[in-house]
Design a protein around this motif. Structure first.
Motif, PDB file in Angstrom:
ATOM      1  N   LEU A 139       0.825  -1.208   0.000  1.00  0.00           N
ATOM      2  CA  LEU A 139       0.000   0.000   0.000  1.00  0.00           C
ATOM      3  C   LEU A 139       0.861   1.261   0.000  1.00  0.00           C
ATOM      4  CD1 LEU A 139      -2.773  -1.020   2.560  1.00  0.00           C
ATOM      5  CD2 LEU A 139      -3.039  -0.732   0.094  1.00  0.00           C
ATOM      6  N   ALA A 140       1.928   1.241   0.805  1.00  0.00           N
ATOM      7  CA  ALA A 140       2.785   2.425   0.916  1.00  0.00           C
ATOM      8  C   ALA A 140       3.471   2.757  -0.407  1.00  0.00           C
ATOM      9  CB  ALA A 140       3.830   2.215   2.010  1.00  0.00           C
ATOM     10  N   LYS A 141       3.606   1.754  -1.285  1.00  0.00           N
ATOM     11  CA  LYS A 141       4.262   1.966  -2.571  1.00  0.00           C
ATOM     12  C   LYS A 141       3.259   2.119  -3.712  1.00  0.00           C
ATOM     13  CE  LYS A 141       8.213  -0.901  -1.196  1.00  0.00           C
ATOM     14  NZ  LYS A 141       8.933  -2.179  -1.467  1.00  0.00           N
ATOM     15  N   SER A 142       1.963   2.131  -3.378  1.00  0.00           N
ATOM     16  CA  SER A 142       0.936   2.079  -4.420  1.00  0.00           C
ATOM     17  C   SER A 142       0.640   3.417  -5.073  1.00  0.00           C
ATOM     18  CB  SER A 142      -0.362   1.508  -3.848  1.00  0.00           C
ATOM     19  OG  SER A 142      -0.871   2.372  -2.835  1.00  0.00           O
ATOM     20  N   GLY A 143       0.976   4.530  -4.419  1.00  0.00           N
ATOM     21  CA  GLY A 143       0.676   5.819  -5.015  1.00  0.00           C
ATOM     22  C   GLY A 143       0.678   6.936  -3.998  1.00  0.00           C
ATOM     23  N   ASP A 144       0.233   8.104  -4.439  1.00  0.00           N
ATOM     24  CA  ASP A 144       0.302   9.287  -3.589  1.00  0.00           C
ATOM     25  C   ASP A 144      -0.685   9.250  -2.420  1.00  0.00           C
ATOM     26  OD1 ASP A 144       2.237  10.284  -5.246  1.00  0.00           O
ATOM     27  OD2 ASP A 144       0.829  11.425  -6.489  1.00  0.00           O
ATOM     28  N   LYS A 145      -1.824   8.564  -2.581  1.00  0.00           N
ATOM     29  CA  LYS A 145      -2.869   8.601  -1.557  1.00  0.00           C
ATOM     30  C   LYS A 145      -2.466   7.846  -0.289  1.00  0.00           C
ATOM     31  CE  LYS A 145      -7.880   7.982  -1.039  1.00  0.00           C
ATOM     32  NZ  LYS A 145      -8.223   9.409  -0.893  1.00  0.00           N
TER      33      LYS A 145
END
Length: 204
Positions: A139-145
């Motif tokens: 999740l932490a690497k999934s995008g800006d959100k």
């Protein structure tokens, strides 16, 4: 928060020659990540009448019992999404499959998460800390959100016993599983749990 669903399919094969009523109790909602449809198909194929009563799913009841609203107008939080942490083929989010028949495509798909544009994410059936850690990293690497500083919580035994500040250890029923809530961020939640108990491998 119990739901009534039909008897399991294994119980319908040759065991319904005499009129009888069977009540199957299942926590949460029997259709959400459950086997209610296949059980109903088994009843239909055997021409057995049935009724079912949906209930509140743990994906909603669990966070709310832990004091975490899934939507909050004051925080401009208007939507939430629900995922299974482990799919029917044993694939975990962010971890390679332990299924002997898994392919490289299966393992690649285990890291894909769609629908992350919602405001709150709910994951069920995680359990093991290595699965939780892999999910947090994904999740932490999934995008800006979503990033390492994004607040998150882990709820264990949702709906179990909850000790008030006025209660002593002697007043708590030792046979009842206690509800536990860990709060942190995507980057800190697993280290926080491990720091509390270095031998812990699961939050199931």
């Amino acid at each position: 928060q119990m739901a009534m669903t039909p008897t399991t399919s294994s119980s319908t094969d040759g065991n319904m020659t005499k009129p009888k009523t069977i009540l199957r109790l299942k926590g949460g909602d029997p259709f959400l990540f459950g086997r209610a449809r296949t059980e109903i198909d088994a009843l239909k194929s055997n021409k057995i009448p049935y009724t079912y009563t949906p209930a509140i799913s743990s994906c909603i009841a669990g966070p709310h019992l832990g004091g975490i609203p899934l939507t909050d107008p004051s925080l401009n939080c208007q939507s939430f999404g629900v995922w299974s942490g482990t799919d029917a083929f044993g694939r975990s989010r962010g971890l390679e499959s332990t299924n002997d028949n898994a392919t490289s495509d299966d393992n690649e798909n285990s890291g894909n998460l769609e629908g992350l544009g919602v405001d709150t994410l709910v994951f069920l059936m995680i359990g093991r800390l290595d699965k939780l850690e892999a999910l947090c990293n994904l999740l932490a690497k999934s995008g800006d959100k979503w990033e390492e500083s994004t607040p998150c919580a882990v709820i264990q035994n949702a709906g179990g016993g909850r000790r008030s500040t006025a209660e002593s250890d002697d007043s708590v029923d030792s046979s009842q599983k206690m509800q536990r809530v860990w709060r942190g961020t995507l980057g800190s939640i697993v280290p926080l749990i491990r720091e509390e108990d270095e031998t812990r491998t699961s939050v199931s």
